[in-house]
Design an enzyme around this catalytic site. Structure first.
Site, PDB file in Angstrom:
ATOM      1  N   HIS A 460      29.846 -12.511  -6.135  1.00 57.75           N
ATOM      2  CA  HIS A 460      28.865 -12.888  -5.108  1.00 57.75           C
ATOM      3  C   HIS A 460      27.745 -11.852  -5.011  1.00 57.75           C
ATOM      4  O   HIS A 460      26.554 -12.194  -5.095  1.00 57.75           O
ATOM      5  CB  HIS A 460      29.563 -13.025  -3.752  1.00 57.75           C
ATOM      6  CG  HIS A 460      28.633 -13.329  -2.617  1.00 57.75           C
ATOM      7  ND1 HIS A 460      28.400 -14.600  -2.162  1.00 57.75           N
ATOM      8  CD2 HIS A 460      27.857 -12.518  -1.844  1.00 57.75           C
ATOM      9  CE1 HIS A 460      27.528 -14.564  -1.171  1.00 57.75           C
ATOM     10  NE2 HIS A 460      27.193 -13.307  -0.957  1.00 57.75           N
ATOM     11  N   GLU A 461      28.110 -10.605  -4.816  1.00 55.18           N
ATOM     12  CA  GLU A 461      27.082  -9.575  -4.642  1.00 55.18           C
ATOM     13  C   GLU A 461      26.248  -9.401  -5.903  1.00 55.18           C
ATOM     14  O   GLU A 461      25.056  -9.088  -5.824  1.00 55.18           O
ATOM     15  CB  GLU A 461      27.722  -8.245  -4.230  1.00 55.18           C
ATOM     16  CG  GLU A 461      28.368  -8.263  -2.856  1.00 55.18           C
ATOM     17  CD  GLU A 461      27.423  -8.683  -1.747  1.00 55.18           C
ATOM     18  OE1 GLU A 461      26.198  -8.437  -1.866  1.00 55.18           O
ATOM     19  OE2 GLU A 461      27.892  -9.264  -0.752  1.00 55.18           O
ATOM     20  N   HIS A 464      23.245 -11.570  -5.880  1.00 58.19           N
ATOM     21  CA  HIS A 464      22.093 -10.950  -5.212  1.00 58.19           C
ATOM     22  C   HIS A 464      21.390  -9.974  -6.159  1.00 58.19           C
ATOM     23  O   HIS A 464      20.151  -9.922  -6.217  1.00 58.19           O
ATOM     24  CB  HIS A 464      22.553 -10.179  -3.970  1.00 58.19           C
ATOM     25  CG  HIS A 464      22.942 -11.026  -2.804  1.00 58.19           C
ATOM     26  ND1 HIS A 464      22.095 -11.955  -2.239  1.00 58.19           N
ATOM     27  CD2 HIS A 464      24.090 -11.072  -2.079  1.00 58.19           C
ATOM     28  CE1 HIS A 464      22.709 -12.530  -1.207  1.00 58.19           C
ATOM     29  NE2 HIS A 464      23.919 -12.024  -1.099  1.00 58.19           N
ATOM     30  N   HIS A 467      19.218 -11.715  -8.530  1.00 55.20           N
ATOM     31  CA  HIS A 467      17.989 -12.169  -7.885  1.00 55.20           C
ATOM     32  C   HIS A 467      16.931 -11.071  -7.933  1.00 55.20           C
ATOM     33  O   HIS A 467      15.735 -11.347  -8.133  1.00 55.20           O
ATOM     34  CB  HIS A 467      18.294 -12.561  -6.438  1.00 55.20           C
ATOM     35  CG  HIS A 467      17.369 -13.571  -5.863  1.00 55.20           C
ATOM     36  ND1 HIS A 467      17.450 -14.014  -4.566  1.00 55.20           N
ATOM     37  CD2 HIS A 467      16.309 -14.236  -6.389  1.00 55.20           C
ATOM     38  CE1 HIS A 467      16.512 -14.913  -4.327  1.00 55.20           C
ATOM     39  NE2 HIS A 467      15.798 -15.056  -5.421  1.00 55.20           N
TER      40      HIS A 467
END
Length: 672
Positions: A460-461, A464, A467
């Site tokens: 999940h992290e 980020h 991104h």
């Protein structure tokens, strides 16, 4: 004092901050100089006698504040990831000053006058899509920050922003201290019966590092439902751990919660909105409070029905009584019986180094064509931090990724991503991004074994991080995760999909001692069990989202009263009053919401973004294209564009249609 390293651009690769040279005493003078320098740059813009143009106003504003950006990103890093009393003092002192500095820019009438004049003529300026969007973004930001208020109203706004900055800094510091002090100290390994040997060893090592030699310490993670509750056999120990978790902040942050919420309500009214929720969503993709409340109304009833059905199944496993500290333990028993899955027994197959290199990094290579090389010659802000250089398939540079995996006394709880350097073609910068986790560090020489939930958090992290790393925009204001708050979780949630993909899982899910792969039968059972406990997870999440929403739906002058009574009333009104499932975060330790403005009135964004996420996962799986081709389309059309495009329009351009909620409902078992 040695020369201040903040005063010049770093000469390290990708302008990585020179952490070896940075001292606490460098921050204050650099912050002061940075604010003064940016105000001088603003004065040069407003003092220009020539008519405003896009270059002499908007580009000049976008370029301003270089020194301040450098020092602020490092200060934020230290406050969050390696704090100290002196760093906390700096944070408390400079949050109000930095808030006042932003007000000085946004409330500068001459500056706004130039932006407003350009905005009025925007269709005739010949700007491309990104630059036009930047002009519109600045115009909207200035109005939302109070540029249209009277002098008296602007002074009141300055006062409110200063008070909020002081209150949120105090909340973060008090919560940090409370979380550290709330750790559960145990005298005997017998109290930890049910935990794996390596988890017990890690608790002993944690105790040693915290000064409890010979004991065992379970430090609190930021969320309510501590992971050890799933395996601790002693019910009294589980109750003590849950009580410690739920009690955080009841003495130190409860008044701050009410104060922050009422200050935000007053500020929203001053800016022309009936509540902070209305102010917040006006600038987000949801667009209205009704849209968010409609989403809650659609999700809460089936989620609660699922959770109540789960509770009925768990009570028998719990011996008839099911308290909040029993739920996870009973759920593990039922999971073992129903799916023949012992989640604790899976930990030896998830060793940190292998998960990162052969899981997280490998998946990113397969989907986006990037590779990672560790750079031990580059130094982070703490000895635990590791630095990786990121490359394209052709060997061209992308940026740096810093990994800070382990919990420690100087780091706040939770897991998050932030940027040290943001990508911008205008500024000539490539990205430097950080992922933080709070994994318990094992004794020296022992492997770091992860739970399935911790593996999911890493994926999940890293979404980020991608991104930020894959950003390709001109203007730093749009770089990477600089998108509307209620869709910032979208790329990170999409990245979770690769965790159980066969070609990825087969590489990283291997026994740390034997190298044997996770048995295929176990993988099948993991997939079968994916929706097990979804009622609990959805209710837990919605409880926190509703609390955030309730606090920020207060009108100006409305007093919330006692925090615990307010929480109980909000959950009851929403239909989420289930004592067995406390919210993922209670108000007094809801750092997302009360340690800054980041997620205030925006915690709903996780489920809002998941609508896009679930639909995107379905697109990846059903579009008939190779993963690498789909990944490139997703990268070019969405990830790389940051905030430079309307994300909902970009989604439709990539996927070929507007988003649908049905994949989310199916994923969470919310369909009949």
């Amino acid at each position: 004092m040695t020369a201040n390293p903040f005063f010049t651009r770093s000469k390290l690769p990708y302008e990585l901050p020179p952490f070896q040279e940075i001292r606490v005493e460098h921050f204050a003078p650099a912050l002061e100089a940075g604010m003064a320098e940016q105000l001088a740059e603003i004065a040069a813009i407003t003092g220009d006698a020539s008519p405003p143009t896009y270059d002499n106003t908007v580009v000049a504003l976008e370029r301003s504040g270089e020194l301040l950006r450098r020092v602020e990103c490092v200060l934020y890093t230290m406050v969050s990831s390696d704090t100290s009393p002196r760093i906390q003092e700096l944070d408390a002192e400079y949050r109000p000053k930095l808030a006042a500095h932003q007000d000085a820019i946004h409330l500068d009438r001459a500056l706004f006058g130039r932006i407003d004049a350009l905005f009025a003529e925007r269709d005739g300026l010949g700007l491309d899509g990104e630059d036009l969007r930047l002009l519109e973004r600045y115009h909207r930001d200035f109005l939302r920050a109070g540029a249209g208020l009277t002098e008296d109203q602007q002074q009141r706004l300055r006062d409110l922003n200063g008070e909020l900055a002081r209150a949120t800094a105090a909340f973060q510091q008090n919560l940090f201290a409370d979380t550290k002090a709330g750790a559960l100290v145990l005298d005997s390994a017998d109290d930890l019966a049910g935990l794996s040997d390596d988890a017990i060893a890690a608790a002993a090592e944690n105790a040693r590092s915290l000064g409890h030699e010979g004991g065992y310490v379970l430090s609190l993670k930021l969320f309510t439902n501590q992971s050890e509750l799933a395996w601790l056999e002693d019910r009294s120990v589980r109750e003590r751990l849950m009580t410690a978790s739920l009690s955080r902040g009841l003495d130190s942050t409860r008044e701050l919660v009410s104060r922050i919420a009422t200050l935000r309500a007053t500020r929203a009214a001053l800016l022309g909105h009936p509540s902070h929720t209305a102010y917040a969503v006006d600038d987000l993709t949801a667009g209205s409070t009704k849209a968010v409340e409609d989403l809650f109304a659609r999700l809460v009833p089936p989620a609660v029905a699922n959770a109540r059905a789960e509770a009925d199944a768990l009570r028998e496993a719990a011996g008839g009584e099911l308290a909040s500290w029993d739920w996870s333990f009973a759920a593990e028993k039922v999971r073992k019986e129903r799916y023949d899955l012992d989640m604790a027994a899976l930990r030896p197959y998830f060793e940190l180094e292998r998960v990162v290199r052969d899981g997280v990094f490998f998946a990113a290579g397969q989907v986006y064509g990037i590779t990672f090389t560790e750079r031990p010659d580059l130094v982070g802000y703490h000895p635990d931090v590791r630095v990786f250089e990121v490359f394209e398939e052709d060997g061209s540079p992308v940026g740096l990724f810093l990994a800070d995996f382990y919990a420690r006394g100087s780091k706040r709880g939770g897991a998050w991503m932030h940027s040290l350097v943001e990508q911008s073609r205008l500024l000539g910068t490539r990205p430097v991004v950080v992922n933080n986790s709070n994994i318990t560090k094992p004794p020296a020489g022992e492997p770091t074994l992860l739970t399935v939930a911790e593996v999911k958090t890493l994926f999940h992290e890293f979404g980020h991080a991608l991104h930020g790393l894959l950003s390709d925009v001109r203007n730093v204001s749009f770089s990477g995760p600089n998108v509307p708050r209620d869709v910032v979780e979208y790329p990170s949630q999409v990245n979770e999909m690769w965790m159980l993909r066969p070609e990825v899982l087969a590489r990283y899910a291997r026994h740390h001692a034997t190298g044997e792969p996770l048995p295929e039968a176990v993988v099948d059972r993991l997939k079968e069990a994916r929706r097990f406990g979804e009622g609990f997870r959805t209710v837990e999440y919605l409880g926190a989202a509703v609390l955030d929403w309730a606090w920020h739906s207060l009108a100006d002058g409305q007093q919330p009263g006692d925090v615990e009574e307010f929480e109980a009333a909000a959950l009851e009104a929403a239909g989420l009053a289930m004592p067995e499932i406390p919210p993922r975060y209670r108000s007094t330790y809801f750092s997302h919401v009360f340690s800054g403005d980041g997620y205030s009135a925006g915690y709903y964004s996780y489920i809002w973004s998941e609508v896009l996420d679930a639909d995107t996962v379905e697109w990846f799986e059903t579009n008939g294209r190779p993963v690498r081709e789909s990944g490139q389309a997703f990268r070019e059309g969405l990830l790389s564009r940051g905030g430079s495009v309307d994300l909902m329009e970009a989604f439709e351009a990539v996927v070929g249609r507007p988003p649908r909620i049905e994949p989310l409902l199916a994923r969470r078992g919310l369909t009949s």
